[in-house]
Design an enzyme around this catalytic site. Structure first.
Site, short mmCIF file in Angstrom:
data_model
loop_
_atom_site.label_atom_id
_atom_site.label_comp_id
_atom_site.label_asym_id
_atom_site.label_seq_id
_atom_site.Cartn_x
_atom_site.Cartn_y
_atom_site.Cartn_z
N LYS A 1 2.96 11.42 6.70
CA LYS A 1 2.17 11.22 7.91
C LYS A 1 2.75 11.95 9.12
O LYS A 1 2.52 13.13 9.30
CB LYS A 1 1.95 9.74 8.16
CG LYS A 1 1.09 9.07 7.07
CD LYS A 1 0.55 7.75 7.49
CE LYS A 1 -0.20 7.05 6.37
NZ LYS A 1 -1.43 7.75 5.95
N ASP B 1 9.68 2.97 1.62
CA ASP B 1 8.47 3.73 1.95
C ASP B 1 8.25 3.62 3.46
O ASP B 1 7.70 2.65 3.96
CB ASP B 1 7.26 3.16 1.19
CG ASP B 1 5.97 3.92 1.48
OD1 ASP B 1 5.93 4.65 2.48
OD2 ASP B 1 5.00 3.74 0.73
N PHE C 1 0.86 -1.18 0.00
CA PHE C 1 0.00 0.00 0.00
C PHE C 1 0.90 1.22 0.00
O PHE C 1 1.57 1.52 0.98
CB PHE C 1 -0.95 0.05 1.19
CG PHE C 1 -1.86 1.25 1.11
CD1 PHE C 1 -3.01 1.20 0.34
CD2 PHE C 1 -1.55 2.44 1.76
CE1 PHE C 1 -3.84 2.31 0.22
CE2 PHE C 1 -2.37 3.55 1.65
CZ PHE C 1 -3.53 3.49 0.87
#
Length: 402
Positions: free
Chosen positions: A255, A226, A141
């Site tokens: 984030k 990531d 994801f």
């Protein structure tokens, strides 16, 4: 209808139904706790998918944002501003890298990483134009743009969004043999999550990241990590890659970099990699804006103390000990994770992940399900041990009730 029901009905009437949130309407929050429009309090055990690592309303971050709001919030990249250099310098230092390319959202940062890898492949490695390949993992994801869903194996994320962007090779996560077999002379990068979050907090087998690092280095392929969810303290280290002593060629961050206050993301790498860009080839009006830089600079300063990484490591050990006692007892089939991050597979005989999440909500704890049977636990790193234990008590009670 209640205030909650009215708010939810209004939202459903006037917004696209691209999410299926739990039926709670948050009005305020502080630390690890949120309060809804009815005045009920909930322990936040999701932390905005790690965007809220430092808790709701963190005073240092709010003060940094307020101070910057009074000065200047946006210049665009048409002009310099006085927070940009410090942000890039401090973030590069935190990562042990040389250069930063700031964006806003995690998906933008992943797109930037993809573009960077391709440009590096053509300009530096010498891959023929249009032939660059990037290897990714199944069950990944990385975001929801058209290009990113093109290399997703999640049917819900991918269906009906074609035609898809070519240039990606998907291999099983954790399989070095498959990774080696997929590499060709046109491979420019391997893009991986050190821990797969959306897939259920999947931790790769020992040696996988180190093996990937060695393989990519030998074959002149970029290793792109990531760390949008796994990085910035979540796993007990600044970056999840550190658990295997690995330094990638490129970090993709987001984030928690914005502290849950503003969206901030970045690609951080060497001058040899990010130096391939020339003016006009990539950009963002809001990327690296003064407000974002001010907040992110405070995030970096907080991480430099090591306090939050240590807290995540210590409380994480406690979390996994307690969750481990639930595994194999009939209600929980498996527990995975690292630091203050866990995926808990619920037995179908007990209920779906959604049903367990709703029952926990009724007891004042907020988590979120994924892939049907799994709930994710990722509280803010500022959570107290007492509050964490209380949340775990509620999970035990829900599981015992069946």
């Amino acid at each position: 209808m209640s205030t909650t029901e009215t708010a939810i009905a209004s939202a459903e009437a006037h917004s696209a139904h691209n999410y299926h949130p739990l039926p709670v309407v948050v009005a305020s929050a502080e630390g690890a706790w949120m309060t809804d429009v009815e005045g009920r309090r909930y322990l936040d055990m999701l932390a905005g998918y790690s965007a809220l690592n430092f808790g709701h309303g963190n005073r240092r971050l709010i003060d940094a944002a307020k101070a910057q709001l009074e000065r200047v919030t946006l210049t665009s990249r048409a002009f310099h501003h006085d927070r940009f250099a410090d942000f890039c310098t401090r973030l590069a230092e935190l990562c042990g890298m040389e250069m930063v390319l700031p964006m806003n959202t995690g998906a933008e940062a992943v797109e930037t990483a993809v573009k960077t890898a391709r440009k590096w492949g053509y300009r530096v490695k010498g891959v023929p134009d249009g032939m660059a390949k990037i290897i990714v993992a199944a069950d990944n994801f990385h975001g929801r743009t058209t290009t990113i869903v093109s290399f997703s194996t999640d049917h819900e994320a991918r269906a009906d969004f074609g035609p898809y962007t070519p240039g990606f090779e998907i291999v099983p996560y954790g399989d070095l043999t498959a990774l080696a077999a997929a590499m060709t002379e046109n491979t420019v990068a391997v893009l991986m999550e050190p821990i797969q979050g959306e897939a259920g907090v999947l931790v790769p087998p020992p040696g996988y990241l180190a093996g990937m690092r060695e393989m990519t280095r030998e074959r002149n392929v970029l290793f792109i990590a990531d760390e949008i969810q796994s990085g910035l303290g979540r796993t007990g280290r600044t970056f999840a890659c550190e658990h295997e002593g690995v330094v990638p060629d490129m970090y993709v961050l987001g984030k928690a970099l914005g502290g849950g206050v503003v969206p901030v993301s970045a690609v951080v790498s060497s001058a040899a990699v990010l130096g391939v860009y020339r003016p006009g080839e990539h950009g963002s009006t809001f990327g690296g804006n003064p407000l974002a830089c001010a907040v992110a600079l405070e995030v970096v300063a907080m991480l430099r103390t090591g306090e939050f990484q240590q807290r995540a490591a210590e409380l994480g050990d406690h979390l996994h000990r307690e969750l481990g006692l639930l595994a194999g007892g009939g209600a929980v089939e498996a527990v995975r994770g690292r630091g203050l991050w866990a995926g808990v597979d619920i037995s179908p005989a007990i209920g779906t992940g959604r049903e367990i999440s709703e029952k926990l909500m009724d007891r004042g704890v907020l988590v979120k399900d994924t892939h049907g049977s799994t709930i994710r636990i990722a509280p803010p790193l500022v959570i107290s041990k007492e509050d964490l234990d209380w949340g775990l008590d509620q999970l035990r009670a829900v599981l015992a009730a069946g």
